[in-house]
Design an enzyme around this catalytic site. Sequence first.
Site, mmCIF file in Angstrom:
data_model
loop_
_atom_site.group_PDB
_atom_site.id
_atom_site.type_symbol
_atom_site.label_atom_id
_atom_site.label_comp_id
_atom_site.label_asym_id
_atom_site.label_seq_id
_atom_site.Cartn_x
_atom_site.Cartn_y
_atom_site.Cartn_z
ATOM 1 N N ASP A 108 0.799 -1.235 0.000
ATOM 2 C CA ASP A 108 0.000 0.000 0.000
ATOM 3 C C ASP A 108 0.830 1.284 0.000
ATOM 4 O O ASP A 108 0.288 2.380 -0.146
ATOM 5 C CB ASP A 108 -0.959 0.007 1.204
ATOM 6 C CG ASP A 108 -0.251 -0.254 2.534
ATOM 7 O OD1 ASP A 108 0.869 0.255 2.727
ATOM 8 O OD2 ASP A 108 -0.828 -0.949 3.380
ATOM 9 N N HIS A 123 6.599 -7.947 -1.310
ATOM 10 C CA HIS A 123 5.530 -8.384 -2.220
ATOM 11 C C HIS A 123 5.205 -7.345 -3.283
ATOM 12 O O HIS A 123 4.143 -7.387 -3.883
ATOM 13 C CB HIS A 123 4.271 -8.755 -1.409
ATOM 14 C CG HIS A 123 4.474 -9.967 -0.550
ATOM 15 N ND1 HIS A 123 3.630 -10.333 0.480
ATOM 16 C CD2 HIS A 123 5.455 -10.914 -0.568
ATOM 17 C CE1 HIS A 123 4.083 -11.442 1.045
ATOM 18 N NE2 HIS A 123 5.184 -11.804 0.441
ATOM 19 N N CYS A 131 4.571 -4.369 -17.168
ATOM 20 C CA CYS A 131 4.081 -5.175 -18.279
ATOM 21 C C CYS A 131 4.301 -6.642 -17.958
ATOM 22 O O CYS A 131 5.415 -7.047 -17.603
ATOM 23 C CB CYS A 131 4.809 -4.793 -19.567
ATOM 24 S SG CYS A 131 4.394 -5.891 -20.933
ATOM 25 N N CYS A 154 4.760 -2.789 -26.029
ATOM 26 C CA CYS A 154 5.092 -4.064 -26.688
ATOM 27 C C CYS A 154 3.846 -4.898 -26.975
ATOM 28 O O CYS A 154 3.945 -5.975 -27.556
ATOM 29 C CB CYS A 154 6.075 -4.864 -25.823
ATOM 30 S SG CYS A 154 5.293 -5.768 -24.461
ATOM 31 N N ASN A 217 0.933 -8.317 17.873
ATOM 32 C CA ASN A 217 -0.231 -8.790 17.109
ATOM 33 C C ASN A 217 -1.452 -8.799 18.017
ATOM 34 O O ASN A 217 -1.318 -8.875 19.242
ATOM 35 C CB ASN A 217 0.029 -10.214 16.573
ATOM 36 C CG ASN A 217 -0.880 -10.556 15.386
ATOM 37 O OD1 ASN A 217 -2.110 -10.527 15.488
ATOM 38 N ND2 ASN A 217 -0.276 -10.872 14.253
ATOM 39 N N GLU A 219 -3.408 -11.168 18.178
ATOM 40 C CA GLU A 219 -3.590 -12.544 18.675
ATOM 41 C C GLU A 219 -2.327 -13.345 18.388
ATOM 42 O O GLU A 219 -1.524 -12.958 17.531
ATOM 43 C CB GLU A 219 -4.794 -13.192 17.986
ATOM 44 C CG GLU A 219 -4.636 -13.236 16.482
ATOM 45 C CD GLU A 219 -5.899 -13.647 15.740
ATOM 46 O OE1 GLU A 219 -6.998 -13.453 16.282
ATOM 47 O OE2 GLU A 219 -5.761 -14.164 14.623
#
Length: 247
Positions: A108, A123, A131, A154, A217, A219
């Site tokens: 993000d 990621h 492309c 292309c 976290n 949890e």
Amino acid sequence: MDMLVKSLPAELVVRLKSARRAAALTGAGVSAESGLPTFRGDEGLWKKYKAEDLASVDGFLQKPDIVWEWYEYRRSIYANAQPNLGHRALAELEKFYPEFTLVTQNTDGLHFAAGSENILELHGSLRRNRCHSCGQLYPEKVPDEGRKPPRCGCGGMLRPDVVWFGEPLAPSILDAAWRAASQAEVFFSVGTSALVQPAASLPLAAKRNGALLVEINLEPTPLSFAADFFLEGKASEWLGLIKEELQ
Ligand code: OAD
């Protein structure tokens, strides 16, 4: 009213202050407080949509228009999102530690918006396209010529510059992340379910190399057994406390 006031264990504060090299792995939980959905919670994206249809090469090749529209929809949500206190606290930690690497699974761009600089986007990023055929990079916003997805010079189809299921991570970014993890004296794992590899192995690699492992976290996760300190609760609250201690 919540009468529990969180405080950091004294031993943790001492260890955090004495370290010089630190690294963090972040996941969707850090951006949840900016209003962005996570992937695996009850309201998570992968509860409503099929990852293999929308975040895989096969899904893209079968229905490129649907995949492109799904990412346009996500980008429309991300467009208004602002970094929260958790993102900003991580940017402050980068100033405190002589060496600090922020490894994120998030696409993000909110860590950049918060002011962090040494970021490894494992990621990829929704803030860019590329492309699918020739790899040429494009900005997030490309001229609308009426085709979904838009086409490269292309002739290939554009796609967000993110890593899909079954695709390899960029080797240079992954190498840098392993290096940061193996050299860290303190490693923070924040707001990630620690289920997706190879990201989930980074905290364990850090710990094997002697780092203090701090997990934040809502949890417990599969990583929690290995954490030296598990701080249960919101990323913004715990990171805010850590930032205050270190300033
Ligand atoms: P997940 O959705 O799997 O996990 C989010 C984690 O954040 C969960 O463990 C939550 O308990 C925790 N969480 C939620 N809100 C929080 C808060 N305010 N403070 C602290 N923790 C909170 O997201 P990721 O672990 O990021 O991959 O998922 C990893 C990868 O799976 C993503 O990068 C994406 C996805 O498929 C790709 O797109 C390649």
